[in-house]
Design a protein around this motif. Structure first.
Motif, PDB file in Angstrom:
ATOM      1  N   ARG A 153       2.264  -5.540   3.824  1.00 56.83           N
ATOM      2  CA  ARG A 153       1.726  -6.349   4.930  1.00 56.83           C
ATOM      3  C   ARG A 153       2.690  -7.479   5.272  1.00 56.83           C
ATOM      4  O   ARG A 153       2.704  -7.990   6.379  1.00 56.83           O
TER       5      ARG A 153
ATOM      6  N   TYR B   7       2.173  -3.599  12.419  1.00 56.98           N
ATOM      7  CA  TYR B   7       1.923  -2.998  11.109  1.00 56.98           C
ATOM      8  C   TYR B   7       2.250  -1.506  11.146  1.00 56.98           C
ATOM      9  O   TYR B   7       1.969  -0.845  12.146  1.00 56.98           O
TER      10      TYR B   7
ATOM     11  N   TYR C  42       1.430   5.605  10.270  1.00 58.11           N
ATOM     12  CA  TYR C  42       1.370   5.316   8.833  1.00 58.11           C
ATOM     13  C   TYR C  42      -0.077   5.463   8.401  1.00 58.11           C
ATOM     14  O   TYR C  42      -0.987   4.937   9.053  1.00 58.11           O
ATOM     15  N   THR C  43      -0.302   6.197   7.305  1.00 53.33           N
ATOM     16  CA  THR C  43      -1.664   6.347   6.799  1.00 53.33           C
ATOM     17  C   THR C  43      -1.702   6.218   5.278  1.00 53.33           C
ATOM     18  O   THR C  43      -0.762   6.640   4.594  1.00 53.33           O
ATOM     19  N   THR C  44      -2.778   5.624   4.784  1.00 57.47           N
ATOM     20  CA  THR C  44      -2.988   5.593   3.335  1.00 57.47           C
ATOM     21  C   THR C  44      -3.913   6.744   2.927  1.00 57.47           C
ATOM     22  O   THR C  44      -4.249   6.881   1.761  1.00 57.47           O
ATOM     23  N   ARG C  45      -4.329   7.509   3.940  1.00 63.25           N
ATOM     24  CA  ARG C  45      -5.247   8.615   3.659  1.00 63.25           C
ATOM     25  C   ARG C  45      -4.713   9.947   4.185  1.00 63.25           C
ATOM     26  O   ARG C  45      -5.355  10.604   5.017  1.00 63.25           O
TER      27      ARG C  45
ATOM     28  N   VAL D  52      -2.159   4.709  14.883  1.00 61.13           N
ATOM     29  CA  VAL D  52      -3.118   5.072  13.828  1.00 61.13           C
ATOM     30  C   VAL D  52      -3.645   6.477  14.098  1.00 61.13           C
ATOM     31  O   VAL D  52      -4.076   6.776  15.219  1.00 61.13           O
ATOM     32  N   MET D  53      -3.605   7.329  13.091  1.00 61.88           N
ATOM     33  CA  MET D  53      -4.297   8.626  13.228  1.00 61.88           C
ATOM     34  C   MET D  53      -5.766   8.359  12.917  1.00 61.88           C
ATOM     35  O   MET D  53      -6.095   7.839  11.855  1.00 61.88           O
TER      36      MET D  53
ATOM     37  N   HIS E 128     -14.185   9.330   8.162  1.00 63.77           N
ATOM     38  CA  HIS E 128     -13.860   8.693   6.878  1.00 63.77           C
ATOM     39  C   HIS E 128     -13.259   7.294   7.003  1.00 63.77           C
ATOM     40  O   HIS E 128     -12.718   6.767   6.039  1.00 63.77           O
ATOM     41  N   ASP E 129     -13.358   6.736   8.178  1.00 60.86           N
ATOM     42  CA  ASP E 129     -12.885   5.360   8.367  1.00 60.86           C
ATOM     43  C   ASP E 129     -13.891   4.637   9.261  1.00 60.86           C
ATOM     44  O   ASP E 129     -14.239   5.134  10.342  1.00 60.86           O
TER      45      ASP E 129
ATOM     46  N   THR F 265      -6.924  13.015   4.708  1.00 58.67           N
ATOM     47  CA  THR F 265      -7.885  13.199   5.809  1.00 58.67           C
ATOM     48  C   THR F 265      -7.228  13.797   7.059  1.00 58.67           C
ATOM     49  O   THR F 265      -7.844  13.823   8.123  1.00 58.67           O
TER      50      THR F 265
ATOM     51  N   ARG G 265     -13.816   1.815  11.046  1.00 56.34           N
ATOM     52  CA  ARG G 265     -13.407   1.352  12.387  1.00 56.34           C
ATOM     53  C   ARG G 265     -13.305   2.523  13.361  1.00 56.34           C
ATOM     54  O   ARG G 265     -13.752   2.450  14.500  1.00 56.34           O
TER      55      ARG G 265
ATOM     56  N   SER H 204       0.847  -1.193   0.000  1.00 54.41           N
ATOM     57  CA  SER H 204       0.000   0.000   0.000  1.00 54.41           C
ATOM     58  C   SER H 204       0.884   1.245   0.000  1.00 54.41           C
ATOM     59  O   SER H 204       1.998   1.230   0.495  1.00 54.41           O
TER      60      SER H 204
ATOM     61  N   TYR I 188      -7.529  -2.505  18.140  1.00 51.58           N
ATOM     62  CA  TYR I 188      -7.620  -2.593  16.671  1.00 51.58           C
ATOM     63  C   TYR I 188      -6.367  -2.024  16.006  1.00 51.58           C
ATOM     64  O   TYR I 188      -6.174  -2.203  14.800  1.00 51.58           O
ATOM     65  N   ALA I 189      -5.514  -1.369  16.787  1.00 49.47           N
ATOM     66  CA  ALA I 189      -4.203  -0.957  16.253  1.00 49.47           C
ATOM     67  C   ALA I 189      -3.223  -2.101  16.504  1.00 49.47           C
ATOM     68  O   ALA I 189      -3.142  -2.618  17.615  1.00 49.47           O
ATOM     69  N   LEU I 190      -2.536  -2.493  15.451  1.00 55.81           N
ATOM     70  CA  LEU I 190      -1.606  -3.629  15.557  1.00 55.81           C
ATOM     71  C   LEU I 190      -0.181  -3.139  15.740  1.00 55.81           C
ATOM     72  O   LEU I 190       0.250  -2.224  15.045  1.00 55.81           O
TER      73      LEU I 190
HETATM   74  C1  ANZ Z   1      -5.956   7.438   8.639  1.00 53.67           C
HETATM   75  C2  ANZ Z   1      -7.108   7.023   7.840  1.00 53.67           C
HETATM   76  C3  ANZ Z   1      -8.212   7.738   7.474  1.00 53.67           C
HETATM   77  C4  ANZ Z   1      -6.970   5.699   7.404  1.00 53.67           C
HETATM   78  C5  ANZ Z   1      -9.175   7.160   6.708  1.00 53.67           C
HETATM   79  C6  ANZ Z   1      -7.902   5.066   6.636  1.00 53.67           C
HETATM   80  C7  ANZ Z   1      -9.017   5.788   6.295  1.00 53.67           C
HETATM   81  P1  ANZ Z   1      -3.687  -0.608   4.480  1.00 53.67           P
HETATM   82  O1  ANZ Z   1      -4.406  -0.076   3.276  1.00 53.67           O
HETATM   83  O2  ANZ Z   1      -4.075  -1.987   4.826  1.00 53.67           O
HETATM   84  O3  ANZ Z   1      -2.207  -0.383   4.417  1.00 53.67           O
HETATM   85  N1  ANZ Z   1      -3.451   1.609  10.075  1.00 53.67           N
HETATM   86  C8  ANZ Z   1      -2.176   2.034   9.965  1.00 53.67           C
HETATM   87  N2  ANZ Z   1      -1.377   1.393  10.825  1.00 53.67           N
HETATM   88  C9  ANZ Z   1      -2.179   0.531  11.486  1.00 53.67           C
HETATM   89  C10 ANZ Z   1      -1.946  -0.409  12.521  1.00 53.67           C
HETATM   90  N3  ANZ Z   1      -0.727  -0.570  13.045  1.00 53.67           N
HETATM   91  N4  ANZ Z   1      -2.984  -1.142  12.980  1.00 53.67           N
HETATM   92  C11 ANZ Z   1      -4.227  -0.956  12.458  1.00 53.67           C
HETATM   93  N5  ANZ Z   1      -4.511  -0.088  11.503  1.00 53.67           N
HETATM   94  C12 ANZ Z   1      -3.499   0.657  11.012  1.00 53.67           C
HETATM   95  O4  ANZ Z   1      -4.255   0.248   5.733  1.00 53.67           O
HETATM   96  C13 ANZ Z   1      -3.751   1.500   6.047  1.00 53.67           C
HETATM   97  C14 ANZ Z   1      -4.669   2.163   7.044  1.00 53.67           C
HETATM   98  O5  ANZ Z   1      -4.776   1.318   8.199  1.00 53.67           O
HETATM   99  C15 ANZ Z   1      -4.082   3.470   7.515  1.00 53.67           C
HETATM  100  O6  ANZ Z   1      -4.751   4.610   6.938  1.00 53.67           O
HETATM  101  C16 ANZ Z   1      -4.507   3.511   8.985  1.00 53.67           C
HETATM  102  O7  ANZ Z   1      -5.750   4.189   8.968  1.00 53.67           O
HETATM  103  C17 ANZ Z   1      -4.652   2.069   9.368  1.00 53.67           C
HETATM  104  F1  ANZ Z   1     -10.224   7.843   6.347  1.00 53.67           F
HETATM  105  O8  ANZ Z   1      -5.002   6.404   8.463  1.00 53.67           O
HETATM  106  B1  ANZ Z   1      -5.659   5.182   7.923  1.00 53.67           B
END
Ligand code: ANZ
Length: 506
Positions: free
Chosen positions: A419, A334, A248-251, A339-340, A345-346, A254, A348, A228, A329-331
């Motif tokens: 992953r 990973y 780490y964020t994929t978004r 997790v921010m 928009h998410d 946001t 969980r 990702s 739910y934060a691992l």
């Molecule tokens: C903020 C956010 C806003 C996210 C949003 C998503 C949606 P993939 O795609 O599987 O890589 N994440 C990051 N680290 C994590 C951890 N250690 N344990 C659980 N969740 C974790 O997933 C990336 C998204 O998983 C990241 O983007 C983060 O939530 C969450 F509207 O960040 B996101």
């Protein structure tokens, strides 16, 4: 004249003897014939052959015979994948040596394979638990170690107390040990790993080149590598001078909508992030989380739980403060383990915020049909709102622009994440190849010299001990207590190949 009826006892024995006398299955080192390698998976010497063995080994046997008839010099080897926990458990049950149990099973199963008439070159038989074989397991380990591809680190592992062993995620079923049904806990141990993550990109590229494999298999493998693209942002902690929490964020688009931040219960700095008033509740929560598996923790259906740490982070984009929580739910393994959280928009984060009454701040909207996100998170594409200079930008474009701002401001960077994790190879048990390193009080880990291999598995161990590894009873142990027990799951073996290429082994 041909007999009308087939009498296997008579006919097969006769031909098997003739093949043996004529060395019909022998592979020659020096031959002008073209070479052909017909390899089937070596059996685990579990006791008796089952029909699955018969099926598998018949298939390769047919291929090997066919190729011999076509004029190839065929190498069709057989051997025993004979290290592992079942031998040790069986031995402990009877207070006997796993080597004895293994040898007896090999003798019996060899007889069965021979009765089946499979065309192996028995002169080339290998047995992975014998020093002449595990010498090479150790040699491979040393090559990987020299290249920095075998390393040791503290890691959270699945631990079964009954079996006193580490389990792979796949061996934990509903929070219980697949073997004994005992409760599995997370435990921090110093472990050996192979650095397969260095090859994530290469493995993905190789997948594209694979021919003759179904798309479903390729997709499974790609998902398992789980690439990702996103960003790392670093958040200052208000109460602790000099401490930052990276996420780490994929978004990144946001980032103006963050209303709280979550760290995994096993997060390395969690104690520093917890105020004295919150300590007891956080400790109790962490103890409980240790009992859960990753799959349970990540399940979307499970009600999310967590506790506040009492400290706060500052959003470098807005200057806003928001609370830090720990939630399972934060691992830990990973991304950065943090997790921010953007509940608007998410999904969980939304469930969690609803449960604990945390604020919602909308930052992405469908201009045609704006939602206030009071009932559900809005997870579709849209344009940015409440996001200062990024307002009105399409969210896909904003991902890049916002990350660039973090790079320029020195509080973030672009990041590709996988992953795939490094391969944990130690099991803390007896019946495996000893890792060929010596621990020295002064200079730490010292790899054994190649000319001293094999490092022998100690034999002065007591197999009648309960609830711990028999190896801990050895008095002469000069090497590592942790054993190298290679996983035979096939998808994992595939990953050895680039490692060996990199290490210059193949
Ligand atoms: C903020 C956010 C806003 C996210 C949003 C998503 C949606 P993939 O795609 O599987 O890589 N994440 C990051 N680290 C994590 C951890 N250690 N344990 C659980 N969740 C974790 O997933 C990336 C998204 O998983 C990241 O983007 C983060 O939530 C969450 F509207 O960040 B996101």
């Amino acid at each position: 004249m041909l007999e009308q009826q087939y009498f296997p006892q008579k006919i097969e024995k006769k031909w098997q003897e003739i093949w043996e006398q004529n060395d019909a299955n022998k592979t020659y080192d020096n031959s002008d014939k073209p070479k052909y390698y017909a390899l089937s998976m070596f059996p685990y010497p579990s006791g008796k052959l089952h029909m699955g063995h018969v099926r598998n080994y018949t298939i390769t046997d047919v291929i090997a015979r066919f190729k011999r008839m076509q004029g190839y010099n065929v190498l069709h080897p057989i051997g025993w994948d004979s290290f592992g926990l079942p031998a040790e458990n069986a031995a402990m049950k009877h207070g006997a040596d796993p080597a004895k149990w293994t040898d007896e099973n090999i003798a019996y199963m060899t007889k069965q394979l021979k009765m089946l008439g499979l065309s192996y070159d028995w002169d080339r038989e290998v047995t992975t638990c014998k020093p002449d074989y595990y010498k090479w397991t150790q040699w491979l380990f040393l090559q990987l170690y020299k290249k920095g591809l075998a390393y040791k680190k503290e890691a959270a592992v699945n631990w079964c107390d009954n079996c006193a062993t580490v389990l792979a995620n796949e061996q934990v079923i509903d929070g219980k040990c697949w073997r004994c049904d005992g409760v599995v806990e997370k435990k921090y141990l110093s472990q050996w790993f192979f650095k397969i993550t260095d090859y994530a990109e290469e493995l993905l590229k190789d997948l594209e080149k694979l021919e003759g494999w179904g798309d479903n298999v390729k997709t499974m493998q790609a998902n398992w590598i789980g690439k990702s693209e996103g960003a790392i942002f670093r958040f200052k902690v208000k109460e602790v001078e000099g401490l930052e929490v990276p996420v780490y964020t994929t978004r990144p688009d946001t980032v103006h909508g963050i209303t709280y931040l979550v760290v995994a219960p096993e997060y390395k700095d969690i104690e520093k992030l917890t105020t004295p008033e919150n300590k007891d509740a956080v400790e109790a929560y962490r103890a409980n989380a240790r009992k859960m598996t990753e799959i349970e923790r990540l399940s979307n259906d499970r009600i999310k739980t967590g506790v506040p740490l009492g400290t706060h982070c500052i959003n470098p984009f807005t200057g806003e403060e928001f609370p830090l929580w720990t939630a399972d739910y934060a691992l830990a393994e990973y991304g950065t383990g943090a997790v921010m959280a953007v509940p608007t928009h998410d999904e969980r984060d939304f469930d969690f915020a609803k449960k604990y009454n945390l604020p919602l701040k909308v930052v992405i909207q469908d201009p045609e049909n704006p939602s206030d996100c009071k009932d559900a998170a809005y997870v579709e594409p849209g344009v940015l709102v409440n996001s200062n200079e990024f307002n009105g930008m399409k969210n896909e474009e904003a991902k890049k622009a916002i990350t660039q701002k973090a790079v320029d401001g020195g509080f973030g960077e672009f990041k590709t994440q996988y992953r795939l994790r490094d391969w944990l190879i130690s099991r803390q048990r007896y019946w495996g190849a000893p890792i060929p390193v010596v621990y020295c009080d002064k200079c730490g880990i010292v790899p054994e010299k190649e000319e001293n291999l094999p490092v022998m598995l100690p034999t002065d161990v007591d197999f009648s001990v309960v609830g711990k590894s028999p190896i801990t009873t050895s008095k002469h142990l000069k090497t590592q207590l942790v054993l190298f027990a290679a996983d035979t799951q096939q998808e994992k073996w595939i990953q050895w190949i680039p490692l060996f290429v990199q290490a210059g082994i193949i």
